[in-house]
Design an enzyme around this catalytic site. Structure first.
Site, PDB file in Angstrom:
ATOM      1  N   LYS A   1       0.823  -1.212   0.000  1.00 24.09           N
ATOM      2  CA  LYS A   1       0.000   0.000   0.000  1.00 24.09           C
ATOM      3  C   LYS A   1       0.862   1.270   0.000  1.00 24.09           C
ATOM      4  O   LYS A   1       0.624   2.181  -0.772  1.00 24.09           O
ATOM      5  CB  LYS A   1      -0.918   0.036   1.234  1.00 24.09           C
ATOM      6  CG  LYS A   1      -1.916  -1.095   1.319  1.00 24.09           C
ATOM      7  CD  LYS A   1      -2.893  -0.893   2.462  1.00 24.09           C
ATOM      8  CE  LYS A   1      -2.255  -0.913   3.841  1.00 24.09           C
ATOM      9  NZ  LYS A   1      -1.703  -2.219   4.246  1.00 24.09           N
TER      10      LYS A   1
ATOM     11  N   ARG B   1      -9.243   0.784   9.189  1.00 20.50           N
ATOM     12  CA  ARG B   1      -8.832  -0.606   9.427  1.00 20.50           C
ATOM     13  C   ARG B   1      -9.889  -1.374  10.201  1.00 20.50           C
ATOM     14  O   ARG B   1      -9.707  -2.564  10.457  1.00 20.50           O
ATOM     15  CB  ARG B   1      -7.547  -0.603  10.236  1.00 20.50           C
ATOM     16  CG  ARG B   1      -6.288  -0.905   9.429  1.00 20.50           C
ATOM     17  CD  ARG B   1      -5.163  -0.857  10.424  1.00 20.50           C
ATOM     18  NE  ARG B   1      -3.949  -1.488  10.111  1.00 20.50           N
ATOM     19  CZ  ARG B   1      -2.887  -0.912   9.547  1.00 20.50           C
ATOM     20  NH1 ARG B   1      -2.948   0.307   9.116  1.00 20.50           N
ATOM     21  NH2 ARG B   1      -1.764  -1.576   9.417  1.00 20.50           N
TER      22      ARG B   1
ATOM     23  N   ARG C   1      11.905  -6.309   4.860  1.00 19.41           N
ATOM     24  CA  ARG C   1      11.681  -4.877   4.645  1.00 19.41           C
ATOM     25  C   ARG C   1      12.630  -4.083   5.539  1.00 19.41           C
ATOM     26  O   ARG C   1      12.865  -4.429   6.677  1.00 19.41           O
ATOM     27  CB  ARG C   1      10.235  -4.570   5.000  1.00 19.41           C
ATOM     28  CG  ARG C   1       9.837  -3.132   4.864  1.00 19.41           C
ATOM     29  CD  ARG C   1       8.367  -3.023   4.621  1.00 19.41           C
ATOM     30  NE  ARG C   1       7.585  -3.115   5.854  1.00 19.41           N
ATOM     31  CZ  ARG C   1       6.260  -2.953   5.873  1.00 19.41           C
ATOM     32  NH1 ARG C   1       5.606  -2.715   4.759  1.00 19.41           N
ATOM     33  NH2 ARG C   1       5.596  -3.045   6.989  1.00 19.41           N
TER      34      ARG C   1
ATOM     35  N   ARG D   1      -0.261  -9.427  13.077  1.00 21.21           N
ATOM     36  CA  ARG D   1      -0.860  -8.310  12.328  1.00 21.21           C
ATOM     37  C   ARG D   1      -1.736  -8.851  11.199  1.00 21.21           C
ATOM     38  O   ARG D   1      -2.774  -8.286  10.882  1.00 21.21           O
ATOM     39  CB  ARG D   1       0.228  -7.389  11.774  1.00 21.21           C
ATOM     40  CG  ARG D   1       0.861  -6.534  12.862  1.00 21.21           C
ATOM     41  CD  ARG D   1       2.157  -5.909  12.411  1.00 21.21           C
ATOM     42  NE  ARG D   1       1.992  -4.962  11.325  1.00 21.21           N
ATOM     43  CZ  ARG D   1       2.967  -4.638  10.472  1.00 21.21           C
ATOM     44  NH1 ARG D   1       4.156  -5.184  10.578  1.00 21.21           N
ATOM     45  NH2 ARG D   1       2.741  -3.779   9.525  1.00 21.21           N
TER      46      ARG D   1
ATOM     47  N   ARG E   1      11.620  -2.470  11.302  1.00 25.26           N
ATOM     48  CA  ARG E   1      10.631  -1.967  12.259  1.00 25.26           C
ATOM     49  C   ARG E   1      10.364  -3.020  13.338  1.00 25.26           C
ATOM     50  O   ARG E   1      10.323  -4.204  13.045  1.00 25.26           O
ATOM     51  CB  ARG E   1       9.311  -1.667  11.537  1.00 25.26           C
ATOM     52  CG  ARG E   1       9.276  -0.324  10.871  1.00 25.26           C
ATOM     53  CD  ARG E   1       8.112  -0.151   9.930  1.00 25.26           C
ATOM     54  NE  ARG E   1       6.821  -0.644  10.401  1.00 25.26           N
ATOM     55  CZ  ARG E   1       5.712  -0.611   9.671  1.00 25.26           C
ATOM     56  NH1 ARG E   1       5.734  -0.086   8.450  1.00 25.26           N
ATOM     57  NH2 ARG E   1       4.586  -1.065  10.139  1.00 25.26           N
TER      58      ARG E   1
END
Ligand code: AMP
Length: 215
Positions: free
Chosen positions: A13, A88, A127, A171, A160
């Site tokens: 996204k 969300r 990531r 998540r 992160r």
């Protein structure tokens, strides 16, 4: 053009939002980025959000709704905006409808980027984000030119806290239970445009821009 980007964590996204910003010149409103900034600055908001974020849980609706409400009052959203990571939950979607109707605005499209769980996990654990400017890299698909360093600003790249595998799985399950119902919510309004997020970044961008050009 007022858009929502929907999709699991790691669906791309944020990456696609940046491509839309470039083409249409409308701002990206990423609640995740805003919350991370608040955490980094140690603000009251950041203190409230941190424990939820680190655990891979959603920050309470009223907190997130408040920051989006403030952000949508800003002048740069007049020509349009891209909501990335918001709403969300159903409660957030309903609050958004209310905010927009008060502002006399509508959502033009909900771009739903679909990616299966195993691909999401593979993507997120590789990531790396820039501590300084927030640019996002991927060790395999989009590596930085110099290891550990941001191409754009030279900032330090890091994983992160909520991008560790266990948290990513949590998540994803939060996404399935809380966020996925929004596909139906917006589907009933005829707004959902599905995009296959497993293709390459450029192919997904091409698909997204084609949809937006046709609006
Ligand atoms: P993201 O960068 O969008 O993956 O968001 C990172 C984390 O920020 C999420 O796992 C949540 O803890 C929190 N967060 C971001 N957006 C929202 C939202 N709309 N509602 C609740 N929590 C959010």
């Amino acid at each position: 053009m007022n858009l929502i980007l929907l999709g699991a964590p790691g669906a791309g996204k944020g990456t696609q939002a940046k491509a839309i910003v470039e083409k249409y010149g409308i701002p990206q409103i990423s609640t995740g980025d805003m919350l991370r900034e608040a955490v980094a600055k140690g603000t009251e908001l950041g203190k409230k959000a941190k424990e939820y974020m680190d655990a891979g849980k959603l920050v309470p609706d009223e907190v997130v709704i408040g920051i989006v409400k403030d952000r949508l009052q800003e002048k740069d959203t007049e020509k349009g905006f891209i909501l990335d990571g918001f709403p969300r939950t159903l409660a957030q979607a309903e609050a958004l409808d209310k905010m927009l109707s008060e502002l006399g605005k509508n959502i033009d499209a909900v771009v739903n980027v679909t990616v299966p769980e195993e691909e999401v996990v593979k993507r997120i654990v590789n990531r790396r984000s820039c501590k300084n400017c927030g640019a996002v890299y991927h060790l395999i698909y989009k590596p930085p030119k110099e290891e550990g360093k941001c191409d754009k600003c030279g900032g330090e790249l890091y994983l992160r806290d909520d991008d560790k595998e266990e948290t990513v799985r949590d998540r994803y399950s939060v996404y399935r239970s809380q966020t996925e119902p929004l596909i139906d919510y917006y589907g009933k309004k005829g707004l959902v445009k599905d995009v296959d997020g497993t293709k390459s970044i450029d192919e997904v961008t091409a698909d997204v821009l084609k949809i937006l050009d046709a609006l």
